[in-house]
Motif scaffolding. Structure first.
Motif, PDB file in Angstrom:
ATOM      1  N   ILE A  17       3.502  -2.702  21.268  1.00  0.00           N
ATOM      2  CA  ILE A  17       4.872  -3.115  20.976  1.00  0.00           C
ATOM      3  C   ILE A  17       4.928  -3.520  19.509  1.00  0.00           C
ATOM      4  CG2 ILE A  17       5.405  -3.848  23.318  1.00  0.00           C
ATOM      5  CD1 ILE A  17       5.041  -6.748  22.372  1.00  0.00           C
ATOM      6  N   GLY A  39       6.198  -0.222  26.670  1.00  0.00           N
ATOM      7  CA  GLY A  39       5.793  -1.552  26.228  1.00  0.00           C
ATOM      8  C   GLY A  39       6.330  -2.673  27.089  1.00  0.00           C
ATOM      9  N   GLY A 207       7.702   1.081  22.043  1.00  0.00           N
ATOM     10  CA  GLY A 207       7.278  -0.220  21.553  1.00  0.00           C
ATOM     11  C   GLY A 207       8.310  -0.998  20.777  1.00  0.00           C
ATOM     12  N   GLU A 325      -0.286   1.466  25.067  1.00  0.00           N
ATOM     13  CA  GLU A 325       0.104   0.786  26.297  1.00  0.00           C
ATOM     14  C   GLU A 325      -0.868   1.109  27.417  1.00  0.00           C
ATOM     15  OE1 GLU A 325       3.134  -1.170  28.945  1.00  0.00           O
ATOM     16  OE2 GLU A 325       2.526  -1.298  26.858  1.00  0.00           O
TER      17      GLU A 325
END
Length: 352
Positions: A17, A39, A207, A325
């Motif tokens: 993120i 995210g 993100g 992720e």
């Protein structure tokens, strides 16, 4: 009540993120919406203190998640995507155990446990072993453990994943009933979940937060694709140009459908923002001597907004946030497996 400011989580050179900022007011339900790997789970884990952020700050009830981790955990109820349940305990015994490890006073636990079971419609299952419950009821037990200590903030990560339609409706109604008394973040990639449950929506993609607003305002921002679809009968000659001459008409498209024969036609008319020329469209068709069999309004949906904001081509050389992720998910799974291996059983914990 819940604030995230410039949160980033980076693995090597890959951001899971990046600069995530949003807030949730007291008593509000925020839908945290995004495609798989966007995210969402990373953000949820940072907010709950399970995962440290690389940079940025998160606060729950004005307490910094990093600096006041234990205090924050008393302020939240957390339901991860897979509910943390002990299958060989009864529902009531499990909730008493959860209340104990969350520091609830012994005198308060019976009342709080009954309250949580009542709100989650679990009283009829209080003496049933959790492993004998359906997935829908296990999800209810997961929500019950999140609210048993009556926290001001509740964080739910994909609370209806894997449920059947009836179970989804039941859990959705349960979540809505918690609003007002609790501030809720609901992480999901299921669009109906958001439109039917949430007061506001934060959309995250690759993100980054790409939009935050009410569902109604997000729809109002997407004017493209609104208009009408018409089914008419007769000679189409000159009709398209006459319709395009009307004020507020953006495009007129003739849709091909062999099943309708040579005389029936279907048109899609898109309109400019701020215009609603429905009456003029119908009048023009009738004045042209054509039969108007159907006229249906087209409106942008939350799905249109979601696709508009999250569909994009991957830029060459750009870090793959989905991979970041997924890497975080793998690390977390290994960590949880190791933790579970070393975790005392409920009986051991109670004995201690």
């Amino acid at each position: 009540m819940i604030e995230a400011e410039h949160l980033s989580k980076i693995y090597g050179t890959n951001p899971a993120i990046e600069d995530v900022t949003f807030s949730v007011e007291k008593g509000e339900i925020l839908g945290f919406l995004g495609p798989n790997g966007a995210g969402k789970t990373t953000t949820m884990r940072i907010l709950t203190g399970y995962l440290p952020a690389t940079s940025g700050t998160a606060r729950i009830a004005k307490f910094d998640v990093h600096e006041h981790s234990m205090t924050v955990r008393q302020q939240i109820g957390y339901l991860p995507e897979t509910p943390p349940l002990y299958p060989d305990m009864t529902v009531e015994a499990f909730l008493h155990f959860v209340g104990r490890i969350k520091g609830m006073a012994a005198g308060d636990r019976p009342k709080r446990v009954v309250s949580a079971m009542t709100r989650c419609n679990l009283l009829s299952k209080r003496n049933v072993l959790i492993r004998k419950l359906s997935k829908g009821f296990r999800q209810r037990v997961g929500i019950a453990q999140a609210i048993v200590h009556d926290p001001p903030a509740i964080i739910l990560d994909e609370p209806t994943v894997g449920l059947d339609p009836r179970q989804i409706i039941d859990v959705r109604n349960l979540i809505k009933s918690l609003a007002g008394d609790h501030t809720i973040i609901l992480s999901t990639h299921i669009l109906p979940e958001v439109s039917m449950t949430c007061d506001r929506v934060a959309i995250i993609n690759r993100g980054k937060i790409v939009a935050t607003n009410t569902p109604e305002q997000l729809l109002a921002q997407l004017a493209e694709g609104t208009g009408y679809e018409l089914e008419i009968d007769g000679n189409m000659e000159g009709l398209v140009s006459r319709l395009q001459s009307l004020a507020g008409i953006q495009t007129v498209e003739v849709l091909r459908d062999r099943r309708m024969g040579n005389r029936r036609h279907r048109l899609r008319v898109t309109t400019q923002s701020g215009f609603d020329p429905g009456r003029e469209l119908a009048a023009m068709v009738v004045r042209s001597g054509l039969g108007l069999y159907e006229m249906r309004r087209l409106q942008a949906s939350l799905e249109d907004v979601f696709l508009e904001l999250t569909t994009e081509e991957k830029i060459a050389g750009e870090p793959d946030r989905n991979s970041a992720e997924n890497a975080e998910e793998l690390r977390s799974s290994v960590s949880e497996a190791n933790l579970e291996t070393n975790l005392d059983s409920p009986e051991d914990a109670q004995a201690n």
